[in-house]
Design a protein around this motif. Structure first.
Motif, PDB file in Angstrom:
ATOM      1  N   HIS A 158       0.829  -1.212   0.000  1.00  0.00           N
ATOM      2  CA  HIS A 158       0.000   0.000   0.000  1.00  0.00           C
ATOM      3  C   HIS A 158       0.861   1.259   0.000  1.00  0.00           C
ATOM      4  CE1 HIS A 158       1.019  -0.627   4.195  1.00  0.00           C
ATOM      5  NE2 HIS A 158       0.662   0.602   4.461  1.00  0.00           N
ATOM      6  N   GLY A 211      -0.879   1.227  -3.724  1.00  0.00           N
ATOM      7  CA  GLY A 211      -0.978   2.636  -3.323  1.00  0.00           C
ATOM      8  C   GLY A 211      -1.436   3.527  -4.454  1.00  0.00           C
ATOM      9  N   CYS A 251       3.862   7.942  -1.116  1.00  0.00           N
ATOM     10  CA  CYS A 251       4.420   6.600  -1.312  1.00  0.00           C
ATOM     11  C   CYS A 251       5.858   6.588  -0.814  1.00  0.00           C
ATOM     12  CB  CYS A 251       4.478   6.225  -2.794  1.00  0.00           C
ATOM     13  SG  CYS A 251       2.946   6.412  -3.688  1.00  0.00           S
ATOM     14  N   CYS A 254      -5.849   5.121  -4.327  1.00  0.00           N
ATOM     15  CA  CYS A 254      -5.145   3.841  -4.294  1.00  0.00           C
ATOM     16  C   CYS A 254      -5.717   2.878  -5.320  1.00  0.00           C
ATOM     17  CB  CYS A 254      -5.189   3.223  -2.904  1.00  0.00           C
ATOM     18  SG  CYS A 254      -6.825   2.754  -2.382  1.00  0.00           S
TER      19      CYS A 254
END
Lengths: 435, 424
Positions: free
Chosen positions: A103, A172, A200, B279
């Motif tokens: 993620h 992500g 990120c 996401c």
């Protein structure tokens, strides 16, 4: 902007599939040697087109490059290049998303136009047109119409993004951009910004494209943007040469792995370069024409330098956009001369590697960003091939004849797109960071 | 992401879709409970399994008066240019520039950005090549030979995915940071998120964000139907009987700038951007994670970015596209975050169809209007909420938002989930 404390971003992996090689090192060797990837188009019968030459990816084995059969089914030619280049980049970096950190991994891609395959269009033609070839929607309702939802999925604007996130388990931030020839550069710039703002910790960033198909090449032939030197494919792309007459269409993909600098250091990663700055402007001039005075590209270059905190005196190599069209090359030279007035004629080395690879369109900026990283690593600037006749408008310090060795403190990559989007990226030698 | 020291506000908006060509007209449709989805006219749908859509009804020249411009743009571009220029006009940013001394205007232009979310293109644009295939009798050699006799030299320019960026940029002289996002459904809403991030990052002082798409075309309808995603009537988001989505077409746009500057020039402030989440579910092109994973994480990221807790949220504008799987997993993701205290939820696709690349940004524009009016329009087509969603707070009638903070959820192919947090 540069004064602000910001997260430092490292390039730790590179993957390339290009007309001059199906891997990073193969491509890089060819670019240093100025080897051309252009030839007569072999993947379809181009003999009737005004341009019959292109720079095709050669000997690419889809099945071998993308072992996941189900994923491969959904992959267009350019998607397969992307999956292969991304896999190489991750393997090179020695790091990949794991369930516990997936993620925090992101993806940005510069994706090509949604170019339909000729064969798919032929199916529409054969079932859903009248006798003059005009579209008739009801023909699609014929129970024998072989239209396939899988082909349709390939066409979706973010299909490449969907395949890449699935293949590598990236959960992500993810985005896909298209600003024509600036796409790849803008994708890497977008990744830099997403990482700096903490979205990120690691990212895969790059571009992919293949317009070397009947419909893709048609658009450029109609515009008259391609070189028609059909008898001399390897010499057709000659950026900054006085007799240049258009670009040579290429195809391929390039990806970088970007990491938080400290995290990369901690795990002992090999760092090619710091992705130090991004500049991004719109010429707002004309759709296909470049501003003759460089207004637009100038701002992008200046922003990238400012963002990186790199002075004009520190840039030792510029990978130019250099498409080999009259207007682009003149406009870009005007911009380079405006920003580097004292050094562009003799001390900054300049080359357009499109002279070897052709123009990879949405992938170009990403592949050329990788070239800057490799040039920094090996302290050598690749060749601006095919240069013969001097153009007084383009009197910059081109790398001619052979690759030019010499340490590179920082490198600049320019990408200038149809529609006026300009992207510039600055890469810093990792030794300059520790210094 | 957020830079807490600077507030970013919306100072202009523009929108066009099947329900109207300005915020007021569209609001009236939402409030009336009467959908704008109806029989389509762009081709004869008599034999088609799907006979409805929410088509834009305005005349081309009403939307973009410049006759010459129509030669170099496609239908989707026309919507985008219209919405973006409406937002620019409403915000007054160009009037502000034009009032500056001439030597300051260039600097203003360089600090004005433009970020567009584009549908990416249409199948139909390729139909321009069909008569050529007939002429060439399917032979590629002859196709190449006859190309320039049959197809306009402008073909590529007409179909560039980044056309709205080019033309709005040229017409307004917006020369700063820019992007064209081609992330299917998430395109338009990502344009807003990237705009706010760019202002927070100091890349621009003001940015025009726009999203546009015209997904309603035969191949899209055909394949969406084959994939089981289409309904043959106005969508019924979150309803027990929902059977799929219906296409709309159109565009929306907002102007974002620093609150300080907007106030200093006396601009009308439509709302504030608080944060966003984005996401992927890493599930491939079409599949959705059954546990609502991406919805949940995108909401959590947006709340975190906005420094809000779930209880601060007064309303949710859901993606609610009316397909069985998307609505169910969306409700699951929302419940994972809010538990049993879910704020009132609505969605607008029942009224103006699914605008794909423009859907999220259109929903944002109408959410700002709902917050301003302190009224959450109901889902006009809702009859009975799907019991698989538990006690899910959607209704066919309108209600009052519980606070001034709203979430806008947008989902798309590629397992994408994007959530914006905004307030008035």
């Amino acid at each position: 902007m540069a004064s602000k404390e910001q997260r430092r971003i490292a390039v730790t992996g590179i993957g390339l599939v290009t007309p001059v090689g199906n891997s990073t090192e193969e491509t890089w060797s060819a670019l240093k040697a100025g080897k051309s990837g252009a030839g007569q188009i072999a993947s379809f019968d181009a003999s009737g087109f005004s341009t019959t030459i292109g720079a095709e990816v050669k000997g690419f084995d889809r099945e071998k490059a993308v072992p996941d059969k189900k994923l491969l089914k959904f992959a267009s030619r350019s998607h397969a290049f992307a999956l292969a280049a991304a896999a190489e980049a991750l393997a090179d970096a020695g790091v990949a998303p794991r369930p516990e950190d997936s993620h925090r991994w992101g993806l940005t891609v510069g994706a090509g136009m949604m170019s339909v395959a000729y064969d798919d269009l032929k199916v529409i033609h054969d079932y859903a047109t009248d006798e003059n070839g005009y579209f008739d929607a009801d023909g699609m309702l014929n129970p024998d119409f072989p239209g396939n939802p899988v082909n349709f999925c390939r066409w979706q604007s973010n299909a490449g993004l969907g395949l890449l996130t699935k293949q590598f388990g990236i959960r992500g931030y993810a985005t896909s951009v298209h600003t024509a020839c600036a796409s790849g550069g803008q994708a890497i710039g977008s990744a830099l910004k997403a990482m700096r703002r903490g979205q990120c910790d690691r990212m895969l960033a790059g571009g992919f494209d293949s317009m070397l198909n009947p419909i893709g090449i048609s658009g450029f032939c109609l515009l008259g943007a391609l070189s028609t030197d059909n008898e001399n494919p390897t010499g057709a792309s000659r950026p900054f040469d006085k007799s240049r007459n258009g670009f040579v269409l290429g195809e391929g993909a390039g990806f970088l792995v970007l990491e938080d600098w400290e995290k990369a250091k901690e795990r002992g990663a090999n760092i090619y370069a710091e992705l130090a700055g991004d500049g991004n402007s719109l010429s707002a001039y004309r759709i296909t024409d470049s501003p003759p005075d460089g207004n637009g590209p100038i701002q992008a270059i200046q922003q990238a330098l400012g963002d990186a905190g790199v002075s004009v005196d520190e840039i030792d190599y510029i990978n130019a956009h250099g498409t080999s069209t009259q207007m682009n090359d003149r406009s870009e030279c005007a911009a380079m001369k405006a920003v580097f007035p004292d050094r562009i004629h003799d001390s900054v080395r300049v080359s357009s590697t499109k002279s070897s690879m052709g123009h990879l369109i949405a992938a170009a900026g990403a592949v050329e960003a990788a070239v800057c990283c490799l040039a920094i690593r090996d302290s050598v600037a690749p060749i601006n091939a095919n240069h013969g006749e001097f153009d007084p408008d383009c009197d910059v310090n081109l790398v001619l004849g052979e690759a030019k060795p010499g340490r590179i403190r920082a490198a600049l990559s320019n990408s200038l797109g149809f529609g006026g989007s300009n992207s510039s990226l600055v890469f810093r030698n990792p030794e300059e960071v520790s210094a | 992401m957020k830079n807490a020291s600077e507030k970013i506000v919306f100072t202009g908006s523009g929108i066009v879709c099947g329900a109207g060509a300005n915020v007021n007209d569209i609001w009236n449709v939402l409030e009336s409970g009467e959908t704008a989805v109806g029989p389509y006219t762009q081709w004869d749908g008599e034999n088609w399994p799907v006979k409805v859509a929410a088509e834009v009804k305005e005349n081309n020249r009403t939307l973009v008066p410049d006759r010459k411009l129509h030669k170099t743009i496609s239908r989707t571009d026309m919507f985008g240019i219209y919405a973006a220029e409406q937002a620019i006009e409403n915000s007054g940013i160009l009037a502000q520039r034009d009032a500056l001394p001439e030597d300051k205007q260039g600097g203003f232009n360089d600090r004005t950005g433009l970020i567009v979310g584009s549908g990416g293109g249409c199948y139909q644009s390729n139909y321009d090549y069909l008569p050529l295939i007939t002429e060439a009798k399917g032979e590629l050699h002859d196709f190449g030979k006859e190309l320039s006799n049959q197809v306009t030299p402008m073909w590529l320019l007409k179909n560039l995915p980044n056309n709205v960026l080019c033309h709005v940029g040229i017409r307004g002289q917006l020369k700063g940071t820019n992007a064209c996002i081609t992330n299917q459904c998430a395109s338009g809403i990502m344009a807003v998120a990237e705009s706010a991030s760019a202002i927070w990052n100091g890349e621009a002082d003001r940015i025009v964000a726009a999203g546009h798409d015209s997904p309603f075309e035969p191949e899209m309808v055909y394949y969406y139907h084959k994939l089981g995603l289409m309904s043959d009537e106005a969508p019924k988001p979150f309803d027990k009987e929902r059977s799929g989505t219906v296409f709309g077409e159109g565009a929306a746009s907002v102007v974002l700038e620093k609150e300080e500057e907007a106030k200093a020039r006396g601009a009308e402030i439509l709302g504030e951007f608080l944060g966003f989440g984005c996401c992927s579910e890493a599930t491939g092109v079409l599949d959705l994670s059954p546990d609502g994973d991406g919805v949940q994480r995108a909401i959590e990221q947006a709340l975190d970015d906005a420094e809000l807790s779930p209880s601060d949220i007064g309303m949710i504008c859901a993606h609610g596209n009316g397909t069985p799987a998307s609505d169910l997993t969306e409700s699951i993701g929302i419940r994972e975050v809010f538990g049993e205290a879910i704020p009132p939820v609505t969605g607008f696709k029942w009224a103006y169809g699914h605008l794909i690349g423009a859907s999220g940004i259109a929903d944002l524009v109408m959410t700002l209007e709902a917050l301003k009016r302190e009224m959450l329009p109901g889902i006009g087509t809702l009859a009975k909420v799907d019991s698989a969603m538990g006690d899910f707070p959607v209704s066919s009638s309108s209600t009052k938002p519980a606070s001034q903070n709203a979430l806008v959820i947008c989902r798309g192919f590629g397992g994408m989930n994007v959530v914006l947090a905004v307030r008035v």
